[in-house]
Design a protein around this motif. Structure first.
Motif, short mmCIF file in Angstrom:
data_model
loop_
_atom_site.label_atom_id
_atom_site.label_comp_id
_atom_site.label_asym_id
_atom_site.label_seq_id
_atom_site.Cartn_x
_atom_site.Cartn_y
_atom_site.Cartn_z
N ARG A 151 6.20 -14.54 -4.68
CA ARG A 151 4.82 -14.09 -4.51
C ARG A 151 4.53 -12.93 -5.46
NH1 ARG A 151 3.84 -13.49 1.89
NH2 ARG A 151 4.93 -11.55 1.52
N GLN A 152 3.31 -12.82 -5.84
CA GLN A 152 2.91 -11.67 -6.66
C GLN A 152 2.68 -10.49 -5.73
OE1 GLN A 152 -0.67 -12.84 -8.62
NE2 GLN A 152 0.38 -14.22 -10.02
N TYR A 153 2.78 -9.31 -6.27
CA TYR A 153 2.51 -8.14 -5.44
C TYR A 153 1.52 -7.22 -6.13
CZ TYR A 153 5.99 -5.82 -8.38
OH TYR A 153 6.69 -5.33 -9.45
N LYS A 154 0.82 -6.45 -5.31
CA LYS A 154 -0.18 -5.52 -5.80
C LYS A 154 0.09 -4.16 -5.18
CE LYS A 154 -4.25 -5.14 -3.91
NZ LYS A 154 -5.50 -5.47 -3.33
N ILE A 155 0.20 -3.14 -6.02
CA ILE A 155 0.39 -1.79 -5.51
C ILE A 155 -0.82 -0.97 -5.89
CG2 ILE A 155 1.74 0.33 -5.70
CD1 ILE A 155 4.19 -1.28 -6.01
N THR B 15 0.85 -1.19 0.00
CA THR B 15 0.00 0.00 0.00
C THR B 15 0.88 1.24 0.00
OG1 THR B 15 -1.72 -1.17 1.24
CG2 THR B 15 -1.82 1.23 1.24
N VAL B 16 0.55 2.17 -0.90
CA VAL B 16 1.27 3.44 -0.97
C VAL B 16 0.38 4.52 -0.37
CG1 VAL B 16 2.34 5.16 -2.47
CG2 VAL B 16 2.50 2.73 -3.04
N LEU B 17 0.91 5.26 0.59
CA LEU B 17 0.19 6.35 1.21
C LEU B 17 0.91 7.65 0.86
CD1 LEU B 17 -2.14 7.11 3.09
CD2 LEU B 17 -0.64 6.70 5.03
N SER C 82 4.44 -6.20 9.60
CA SER C 82 4.52 -5.64 8.26
C SER C 82 5.80 -4.81 8.17
CB SER C 82 3.30 -4.76 7.99
OG SER C 82 2.13 -5.53 8.01
N LYS C 83 6.00 -4.16 7.02
CA LYS C 83 7.20 -3.35 6.84
C LYS C 83 6.82 -1.97 6.34
CE LYS C 83 10.21 -7.23 6.05
NZ LYS C 83 11.26 -7.81 5.24
N LEU C 84 7.60 -0.96 6.78
CA LEU C 84 7.36 0.42 6.40
C LEU C 84 8.60 0.98 5.69
CD1 LEU C 84 5.56 3.05 6.85
CD2 LEU C 84 7.08 3.50 8.76
N ASP D 101 1.02 -5.85 3.78
CA ASP D 101 2.30 -6.46 4.13
C ASP D 101 3.41 -5.42 4.14
OD1 ASP D 101 1.46 -9.28 4.14
OD2 ASP D 101 1.08 -8.94 2.01
N ILE D 102 3.30 -4.46 3.21
CA ILE D 102 4.29 -3.40 3.08
C ILE D 102 3.57 -2.08 2.91
CG2 ILE D 102 6.11 -2.44 1.60
CD1 ILE D 102 6.91 -5.27 0.88
#
Length: 116
Positions: free
Chosen positions: A112-116, A6-8, A67-69, A35-36
């Protein structure tokens, strides 16, 4: 299994009020299974001590959620603040989203695949 990134995007001044909003937002993002979390600070022009405290609190929330930041696109002024307060040792900072994608996602993805 898909990696949830997730992008904030943050903007303006991060102070006590905005810091509280940021913590609430991050809490919700983590509750949705991120997750990230990438904090894009391209539009942030100032962070006061309360805002810095909110970022530290957010880091702890993310760690507690397993999770990771990460942080990207900080201005020279924010970079200087991070260096003066040694926050650059806490946050892994990338020049922009592209650098983040190149350096973090291939490692984290690990099949793993990722989604942004």
């Amino acid at each position: 299994m898909q990696l949830n990134v997730t992008v904030l995007e943050l903007s303006g001044i991060i102070d006590g009020i905005r810091g509280n909003e940021l913590r609430r937002q991050i809490s919700g993002i983590l509750a949705n299974g991120a997750d990230i979390l990438l904090l894009d600070m391209k539009q942030v022009n100032f962070i006061d001590s309360s805002g810095l405290g909110a970022l530290v609190s957010a880091t702890q929330m993310v760690r507690n959620a397993d999770s990771k930041l990460f942080v990207c696109s900080i201005s020279d002024q924010v970079r200087m603040l991070f260096e003066l307060t040694k926050m650059n040792r806490i946050f892994q900072v990338f020049a922009d989203r592209d650098e983040f994608k190149q350096k973090v996602l291939p490692i984290e993805q690990a099949g793993r695949q990722y989604k942004i």
